[in-house]
Design an enzyme around this catalytic site. Structure first.
Site, PDB file in Angstrom:
ATOM      1  N   HIS A  64     -29.261  12.277  19.261  1.00 59.27           N
ATOM      2  CA  HIS A  64     -30.352  13.011  19.429  1.00 59.27           C
ATOM      3  C   HIS A  64     -31.610  12.472  18.259  1.00 59.27           C
ATOM      4  CE1 HIS A  64     -27.270  16.244  20.273  1.00 59.27           C
ATOM      5  NE2 HIS A  64     -27.428  15.533  21.171  1.00 59.27           N
ATOM      6  N   LYS A  73     -32.545  13.662   8.490  1.00 63.56           N
ATOM      7  CA  LYS A  73     -31.203  14.289   8.264  1.00 63.56           C
ATOM      8  C   LYS A  73     -30.564  13.954   7.199  1.00 63.56           C
ATOM      9  CE  LYS A  73     -31.289  15.600  13.203  1.00 63.56           C
ATOM     10  NZ  LYS A  73     -30.545  15.328  14.405  1.00 63.56           N
ATOM     11  N   TYR A 133     -25.876  19.771   8.075  1.00 61.54           N
ATOM     12  CA  TYR A 133     -26.917  18.893   7.760  1.00 61.54           C
ATOM     13  C   TYR A 133     -28.266  19.602   7.581  1.00 61.54           C
ATOM     14  CZ  TYR A 133     -27.896  19.276  12.937  1.00 61.54           C
ATOM     15  OH  TYR A 133     -27.938  19.865  14.245  1.00 61.54           O
ATOM     16  N   ASP A 170     -26.281  15.177  26.587  1.00 56.61           N
ATOM     17  CA  ASP A 170     -25.744  13.811  25.987  1.00 56.61           C
ATOM     18  C   ASP A 170     -25.401  13.154  27.135  1.00 56.61           C
ATOM     19  OD1 ASP A 170     -26.627  15.380  23.679  1.00 56.61           O
ATOM     20  OD2 ASP A 170     -24.469  15.721  23.126  1.00 56.61           O
TER      21      ASP A 170
END
Length: 183
Positions: A64, A73, A133, A170
């Site tokens: 992503h 991140k 995260y 995905d």
């Protein structure tokens, strides 16, 4: 110094190992310290959102990225183990289309920094995993994009011997040649 920072195959992607203080009662470590992060990992970063996911063994989430409002991140695992991956999606970069990965687990407390401009994903190696995260920008679903997790042009070597469980978005990821990328 409370962290050790190691650049991965893509030098901007970094593995962060905190100093853990443990004894028979348990352990303690700083999971984030802005002074340490800015001096050793990335200066000037501001995190605006924390996310938490739980997945079972074999789930692969990714790859992503947001084409606008790119997110940096800082990722870690608080239960179980994953193999975490970043792919450089910046066409002007000398490492465009290259990847770096590392195993992260609740046992080793390691974290990974994925800068803006990279696609990110992971596969769960343990029976289940909880993944936390921090992001440097908010989630904007209209700008979310997905790079195909097994694109041969990228060649990620996933440490699995099974077909991963994927979300529909995905499974429908774009190959690097078709993906919308950063300049």
């Amino acid at each position: 110094m409370s962290i050790q920072v190691t650049p991965l195959a893509l030098s901007e992607v970094k593995l962060i190992e905190p100093k853990v203080f443990g004894d028979p009662r348990g352990y303690f470590f700083e999971s984030f310290n802005v002074r340490e992060f800015e001096s050793q990992v990335q200066p000037g970063v501001q995190f605006v959102q924390d996310n938490h996911s739980r997945s079972v063994k074999g789930v692969l989430r990714g790859m992503h990225y947001q084409i606008e409002h790119a997110q940096g991140k800082l990722v870690r695992v608080v239960e179980g183990a994953v193999f975490d991956v970043a792919v450089d999606m910046r066409r002007s970069s000398p490492t465009f289309g290259k990847w770096a990965g590392a195993q992260l687990s609740a046992d080793d407390h390691k974290q990974m920094w994925i800068p803006p401009g990279f696609a990110h994903g992971f596969v769960v190696l343990s029976d289940e995993a909880q993944f936390l995260y921090k992001t440097t920008d908010y989630w904007y679903p209209e700008f979310e994009r997905c790079l195909l997790w097994n694109d041969p042009a990228v060649g990620i070597v996933w440490p699995i011997d099974f077909e991963p469980a994927l979300a529909a978005k995905d499974a429908a990821g774009k190959s690097l040649s078709e993906a919308e990328c950063y300049a």
